[in-house]
Scaffold this active site. Sequence first.
Site, PDB file in Angstrom:
ATOM      1  N   ASP A 198      37.007  45.794  33.598  1.00 41.99           N
ATOM      2  CA  ASP A 198      37.686  45.828  34.890  1.00 41.99           C
ATOM      3  C   ASP A 198      37.018  46.872  35.779  1.00 41.99           C
ATOM      4  O   ASP A 198      36.993  48.058  35.450  1.00 41.99           O
ATOM      5  CB  ASP A 198      39.168  46.180  34.688  1.00 41.99           C
ATOM      6  N   ASP A 217      49.676  41.539  36.497  1.00 40.06           N
ATOM      7  CA  ASP A 217      50.387  41.756  37.761  1.00 40.06           C
ATOM      8  C   ASP A 217      51.437  40.680  38.025  1.00 40.06           C
ATOM      9  O   ASP A 217      52.048  40.675  39.094  1.00 40.06           O
ATOM     10  CB  ASP A 217      49.399  41.767  38.935  1.00 40.06           C
ATOM     11  N   GLU A 251      39.112  39.889  42.394  1.00 38.82           N
ATOM     12  CA  GLU A 251      40.503  39.796  42.847  1.00 38.82           C
ATOM     13  C   GLU A 251      40.478  39.912  44.360  1.00 38.82           C
ATOM     14  O   GLU A 251      40.042  40.940  44.891  1.00 38.82           O
ATOM     15  CB  GLU A 251      41.341  40.914  42.227  1.00 38.82           C
ATOM     16  N   ASP A 268      38.638  44.532  40.696  1.00 42.25           N
ATOM     17  CA  ASP A 268      39.963  44.802  41.239  1.00 42.25           C
ATOM     18  C   ASP A 268      39.927  44.863  42.773  1.00 42.25           C
ATOM     19  O   ASP A 268      39.071  45.546  43.348  1.00 42.25           O
ATOM     20  CB  ASP A 268      40.458  46.137  40.669  1.00 42.25           C
TER      21      ASP A 268
END
Length: 568
Positions: A97, A332, A255, A199
Amino acid sequence: MKDWWKNSVVYQIYPRSFKDSNGDGFGDLPGVMEKLDYLKELGIDVIWLSPVFDSPQDDNGYDISDYRKIYERFGTNEDMEQLFAEAHQRGIKVVLDLVVNHTSDEHAWFVESRKSKDGEYSDYYIWKDAKPDGSEPNNWGSSFCGSAWEYCPERDQYYLHFYSRKQPDLNWENDKVRKEIYDLMRFWMDKGADGWRMDVIASISKDQGYPDYPEEPGRKYYTGKYHSNGPRLHEFIQEMNQEVLSRYDCMTVGEAPGSTPEVAQLFTDPARKELNMIFTFEHMNIDRIPGSVNRKWALKPFSLVELKRVMTDWQMKLSGRGWNALYFENHDQPRVISRWGNDTVYRKECAKAFATVLHGMQGTPYVYQGEEIGMTNAHFELDEYEDIEVRNAYQELVVKTGSISEEDFRAAVWYKSRDNGRTPMQWDDSEHGGFTTGTPWFKMNDRYKEINVKEALADPDSCFYYYKKLIQLRHEEPLLTEGNYHLILAEDEKIFAYLRSTETETWLVAANLSEEVIPIDALVNAVAETETGFDGNADCRWEFMISNYERQNLKQALRPYEAFMVRI
């Protein structure tokens, strides 16, 4: 293999909640290694690890203080390298990530940046002077409620934070910042990382005018179009691709909040040399009231028609122009069967039905830990939730402004909180679900004695084996990767059905996403009206590839949450 990610299935691990190896109640990298054979049995190709780097854990690791060091409760750098090796031995790739829209305020760069306006790191972050009245530079809001600006006395300026005030946004306009990021990416890829989940990558470029949002009655701070897809976004990502990504055989997924399918084409069109795919949020927002001051906690009823419209839009507009990342759950999001389905009477059927719909589409499917055994949302007291998003929203919306009642807020948290997906993994029916021998960092879902991996592996009809079959189909059937997509029964409020086709074959993917028994005639007639040449009476021409109920033909009614893929 070029584009190996296209027929891969990704399994997301939220490390703190996956498996604790040392009894401290906190999942870790050795715990992940313990379960690699389980993941190999499931058949997945790629693990995506939520952040494992050093962090004060203000936002569960999405606030990084040292990108080159593993957080001590997860393990060591050597553990990370061993995980790469152990996964690779099993044919499993590992994606990390990349959290580079912001850092922790305890990162060395920010510690130096806040000291003065003219130091080496002074413009590594986004600093602005107050308005003449001393208030924030503009009315931008944080995604965790309140202002996106925090005053810093040392500099007599405000810094920008789209999330927690302990997560200052990096200044990507600074060439040195970008070079630092590319260096840390190479650091981990040279050690064995196979790619990156990025992210909130769509937020790295900001409108340099920092304009106010138009004001609305009853609101002080706003989130919206200025928070993402800024003017230099694609320039930055193309530079990252040229400097780093193009030099490795890797997978990338961004994302990208606020992105439309048209924006997704910019990210994912291979000719543009940016990313392989992005996550859309459009289908995740169909059950919230748009524009409400209560944001994600302002609920509206689930609409299957709307879900089909959004997901079909992404299927059609990215076909041949990019690639979809397919998901219903992640760290999330809540559990999909609790959110849009039935997590009690039809829990297993419902889990299989949503999985069928998702895994039949074109794109790379993502399985979130526990999804493959049908884990559900948890109903805790408000003070038992760990997530900073819940805690901040409660203070802002319930206590401070009273824009939502405590009762309605609790119901929304039970329905949509991120913590629903963060309860520890349920491995067996022993104390703490086999997650830890100590005290879990976060409360277990109280259904772990009923829903766990041990039970799933012992039941030939479990969600686990259904997922295993879906993943096997993804590997063996090129149609699922390459075939065209055609939605049927677009306005039906209970059936999600579509065709996947190549020049040589056509499949029907169908699911009754309701608790009702539904006559099958409309589905059969809808297929007959397409150009498949299908005769509804010719049952012998149908080959059921997977089904969550026993079914031999297309004559009997669709049972509650029944789903199947069938080759015509």
